[in-house]
Write a protein that holds these residues in place. Sequence first.
Motif, mmCIF file in Angstrom:
data_model
loop_
_atom_site.group_PDB
_atom_site.id
_atom_site.type_symbol
_atom_site.label_atom_id
_atom_site.label_comp_id
_atom_site.label_asym_id
_atom_site.label_seq_id
_atom_site.Cartn_x
_atom_site.Cartn_y
_atom_site.Cartn_z
ATOM 1 N N ILE A 102 0.848 -1.181 0.000
ATOM 2 C CA ILE A 102 0.000 0.000 0.000
ATOM 3 C C ILE A 102 0.888 1.236 0.000
ATOM 4 N N LEU A 103 0.392 2.276 -0.663
ATOM 5 C CA LEU A 103 1.054 3.572 -0.658
ATOM 6 C C LEU A 103 -0.004 4.620 -0.348
ATOM 7 N N LEU A 104 0.310 5.541 0.537
ATOM 8 C CA LEU A 104 -0.575 6.655 0.848
ATOM 9 C C LEU A 104 0.027 7.905 0.231
ATOM 10 N N ILE A 105 -0.753 8.559 -0.631
ATOM 11 C CA ILE A 105 -0.293 9.741 -1.353
ATOM 12 C C ILE A 105 -1.029 10.956 -0.807
ATOM 13 N N LYS A 106 -0.251 11.967 -0.378
ATOM 14 C CA LYS A 106 -0.806 13.226 0.105
ATOM 15 C C LYS A 106 0.002 14.349 -0.533
ATOM 16 N N ALA A 107 -0.691 15.335 -1.057
ATOM 17 C CA ALA A 107 -0.040 16.489 -1.684
ATOM 18 C C ALA A 107 1.003 16.058 -2.715
ATOM 19 N N GLY A 108 0.682 15.005 -3.461
ATOM 20 C CA GLY A 108 1.541 14.546 -4.547
ATOM 21 C C GLY A 108 2.719 13.689 -4.137
ATOM 22 N N LYS A 109 2.870 13.408 -2.846
ATOM 23 C CA LYS A 109 4.010 12.634 -2.355
ATOM 24 C C LYS A 109 3.532 11.394 -1.610
ATOM 25 N N CYS A 110 4.349 10.357 -1.666
ATOM 26 C CA CYS A 110 4.079 9.162 -0.875
ATOM 27 C C CYS A 110 4.551 9.443 0.549
ATOM 28 N N VAL A 111 3.593 9.479 1.490
ATOM 29 C CA VAL A 111 3.919 9.792 2.882
ATOM 30 C C VAL A 111 3.988 8.535 3.747
ATOM 31 N N TYR A 112 3.517 7.416 3.205
ATOM 32 C CA TYR A 112 3.524 6.168 3.955
ATOM 33 C C TYR A 112 3.404 5.018 2.960
ATOM 34 N N HIS A 113 4.154 3.961 3.208
ATOM 35 C CA HIS A 113 4.010 2.746 2.408
ATOM 36 C C HIS A 113 4.361 1.562 3.285
ATOM 37 N N GLU A 114 3.737 0.448 2.962
ATOM 38 C CA GLU A 114 3.960 -0.779 3.725
ATOM 39 C C GLU A 114 3.670 -1.952 2.823
ATOM 40 N N SER A 115 4.192 -3.108 3.199
ATOM 41 C CA SER A 115 3.961 -4.308 2.399
ATOM 42 C C SER A 115 3.756 -5.516 3.302
ATOM 43 N N HIS A 116 3.286 -6.572 2.684
ATOM 44 C CA HIS A 116 3.078 -7.882 3.306
ATOM 45 C C HIS A 116 2.301 -7.777 4.618
ATOM 46 N N ASP A 117 2.801 -8.388 5.677
ATOM 47 C CA ASP A 117 2.042 -8.404 6.934
ATOM 48 C C ASP A 117 2.087 -7.063 7.667
ATOM 49 N N GLY A 118 2.807 -6.099 7.146
ATOM 50 C CA GLY A 118 2.821 -4.751 7.712
ATOM 51 C C GLY A 118 1.624 -3.917 7.291
ATOM 52 N N ILE A 119 0.821 -4.436 6.378
ATOM 53 C CA ILE A 119 -0.360 -3.708 5.897
ATOM 54 C C ILE A 119 -1.448 -3.824 6.956
ATOM 55 N N GLU A 120 -1.643 -2.742 7.705
ATOM 56 C CA GLU A 120 -2.625 -2.711 8.780
ATOM 57 C C GLU A 120 -3.356 -1.376 8.777
ATOM 58 N N ILE A 121 -4.652 -1.415 8.975
ATOM 59 C CA ILE A 121 -5.456 -0.196 9.027
ATOM 60 C C ILE A 121 -5.000 0.695 10.169
ATOM 61 N N SER A 122 -4.701 0.108 11.334
ATOM 62 C CA SER A 122 -4.310 0.915 12.494
ATOM 63 C C SER A 122 -3.051 1.747 12.206
ATOM 64 N N SER A 123 -2.110 1.199 11.473
ATOM 65 C CA SER A 123 -0.888 1.943 11.103
ATOM 66 C C SER A 123 -1.214 3.008 10.065
ATOM 67 N N LEU A 124 -2.040 2.679 9.103
ATOM 68 C CA LEU A 124 -2.426 3.629 8.064
ATOM 69 C C LEU A 124 -3.120 4.844 8.651
ATOM 70 N N LYS A 125 -3.957 4.636 9.660
ATOM 71 C CA LYS A 125 -4.724 5.740 10.267
ATOM 72 C C LYS A 125 -3.826 6.828 10.828
ATOM 73 N N LYS A 126 -2.641 6.488 11.243
ATOM 74 C CA LYS A 126 -1.716 7.475 11.798
ATOM 75 C C LYS A 126 -1.248 8.488 10.751
ATOM 76 N N PHE A 127 -1.371 8.128 9.472
ATOM 77 C CA PHE A 127 -0.880 8.983 8.400
ATOM 78 C C PHE A 127 -1.988 9.655 7.589
ATOM 79 N N VAL A 128 -3.211 9.158 7.730
ATOM 80 C CA VAL A 128 -4.333 9.740 6.992
ATOM 81 C C VAL A 128 -4.719 11.035 7.670
#
Length: 128
Positions: A102-128
């Motif tokens: 997964i990659l999270l894009i904000k203001a044209g930049k990747c601000v967070y990315h994770e793969s495999h078992d690191g893909i978790e909603i709880s971690s993503l929420k910290k960057f959204v």
Amino acid sequence: MSFFTNVFGSSENEKPTKVGWRMLTDLGQLNELVELSHQQPVLIFKHSTRCSISRFALKNFENEYDFSKEQLQPYFLDLLEYRTISNEIANRFEVMHQSPQILLIKAGKCVYHESHDGIEISSLKKFV
């Protein structure tokens, strides 16, 4: 229904639907999602339809997903079908290709990315 069907899904051709994915199928869409990321965060989920680990990560991600369309705009990439787009994502956002990823894009930049078992909603929420 078998254990493997329950865990990994029943069909390679099944497309995820719970999240409200926008399918990423054209290189031109990358420019669109970068523009959109200046208004709201954009998520890209890179998925390999031949990989049971990727399928498992996708199912878990979808089961936990609780963002509204106003909070996050999700894009889904079948990276086997659209490998050129996956390569461009890695190049454009300077993130080494992984699958699943997964990659999270904000203001044209990747601000967070994770793969495999690191893909978790709880971690993503910290960057959204």
